[in-house]
Design a protein around this motif. Structure first.
Motif, short mmCIF file in Angstrom:
data_model
loop_
_atom_site.label_atom_id
_atom_site.label_comp_id
_atom_site.label_asym_id
_atom_site.label_seq_id
_atom_site.Cartn_x
_atom_site.Cartn_y
_atom_site.Cartn_z
N ASP A 26 -8.55 55.62 -99.80
CA ASP A 26 -7.78 56.37 -100.80
C ASP A 26 -8.40 57.76 -100.87
OD1 ASP A 26 -6.19 57.32 -102.78
OD2 ASP A 26 -6.88 55.95 -104.32
N ARG A 29 -8.06 60.09 -104.71
CA ARG A 29 -9.42 60.47 -104.57
C ARG A 29 -10.39 59.30 -104.69
NH1 ARG A 29 -9.53 64.11 -109.73
NH2 ARG A 29 -8.13 62.44 -110.32
N THR A 99 -8.82 52.50 -110.80
CA THR A 99 -8.01 53.68 -110.49
C THR A 99 -6.57 53.23 -110.22
OG1 THR A 99 -8.29 53.71 -108.08
CG2 THR A 99 -10.04 54.73 -109.38
N ASN A 101 -4.53 53.49 -107.67
CA ASN A 101 -4.21 52.83 -106.40
C ASN A 101 -5.43 52.32 -105.63
OD1 ASN A 101 -1.21 53.71 -106.24
ND2 ASN A 101 -2.30 55.62 -106.61
N GLY A 102 -6.51 53.08 -105.66
CA GLY A 102 -7.66 52.75 -104.81
C GLY A 102 -8.24 51.38 -105.10
O1 3SL Z 1 -4.80 56.23 -107.09
C1 3SL Z 1 -6.01 56.33 -107.13
O2 3SL Z 1 -6.76 55.38 -106.99
C2 3SL Z 1 -6.55 57.69 -107.39
O3 3SL Z 1 -7.33 58.09 -106.35
C3 3SL Z 1 -5.48 58.64 -107.79
S1 3SL Z 1 -6.07 60.19 -108.31
O4 3SL Z 1 -6.47 60.97 -107.17
O5 3SL Z 1 -7.18 60.03 -109.21
O6 3SL Z 1 -4.93 60.81 -108.96
#
Ligand code: 3SL
Length: 235
Positions: A26, A29, A99, A101-102
């Motif tokens: 991811d 971030r 987080t 998505n990660g």
């Molecule tokens: O989705 C995630 O896990 C993040 O990495 C999204 S963000 O970059 O913090 O928006």
């Protein structure tokens, strides 16, 4: 050794390979933040799927990071900016993290025999690690809410490219071939290539250009975070 790329966590079961090392990606971030955290001396991380699980760790006295839709969730200690993990206050600590998505991507791959964390920040370290493991490789891209994204695909393409062109890996997987083609187009200027991409624009609206540039700069943090039980630790 075969390479495959799974573009979204939801598709994980289609790709599950009990012999593969899974690389969760991811780039923007979460995995860049995790890589940065270990490079800066964090001792363990506990990835969890929900804000409620994260809150339970906070109540037990852990440092806890929580991000949803790019922003830190109110009441937690850290968000998802890699720069938050460079301070001395994280050194030696165990940090729970959730987080958008990660950490969902990590959760989707729980039945893998081995899970490591990849980002451009540890690109060469990931290639070296996979060369030593000499196993099939499955890249799991976090994407955005189970949709495809470009930046995670580019990283999968970069590592696949390194493994196939220099060493004894192969692929018969169309998504891996597509990732490598995209990386070939993007490699001279990742930031420019991602100019119209959804998450670069989402983060830019949140004034996070500095994070994007940092996350796209390869090999700043040569460490490999690896899952051991419920913990991420440094390999
Ligand atoms: O989705 C995630 O896990 C993040 O990495 C999204 S963000 O970059 O913090 O928006």
């Amino acid at each position: 050794m075969n390479i495959e790329v799974c573009y979204t966590p939801q598709a994980y079961d289609l790709f599950h390979n009990p012999n593969a090392v899974v690389v969760v990606i991811d780039v923007l971030r979460a995995t860049s933040a995790i890589t940065t955290a270990f490079y800066n001396g964090v001792s363990r991380m506990i990835p969890v799927s929900t804000v409620e699980e994260a809150y339970a760790y906070k109540e037990q006295g852990f440092l806890v990071a929580a991000e949803r839709n790019g922003e830190m969730v109110e009441g937690f200690d850290l968000g998802n900016s890699p720069f938050g993990y460079m301070s001395s206050k994280v050194k030696g600590k165990t940090i729970a993290i959730t987080t958008t998505n990660g950490t969902q991507a990590i959760e989707s791959a729980r039945k893998a025999q081995k899970i490591i964390i990849g980002s451009f920040l540890n690109l060469e370290a990931v290639i070296d690690y996979l060369l030593q493991e000499k196993k099939d490789v499955l890249f799991v891209c976090a994407g955005w809410k189970n949709k495809f994204n470009l930046e995670d695909t580019l990283f999968a393409g970069a590592v696949a490219h390194g493994l196939i062109y220099k060493y004894d890996f192969i692929t018969k997987c169309d998504s891996a071939l597509a990732a490598m083609h995209l990386y070939s187009l993007a490699k001279h200027d990742l930031y420019e290539f991602l100019k119209n991409s959804s998450h670069r624009n989402r983060l830019a609206k949140l004034d996070l250009e500095r994070d994007i540039k940092y996350c796209l700069t390869p090999n700043q943090c040569p460490v490999i975070p690896v899952m051991e039980g419920k913990f991420l630790v440094k390999a």
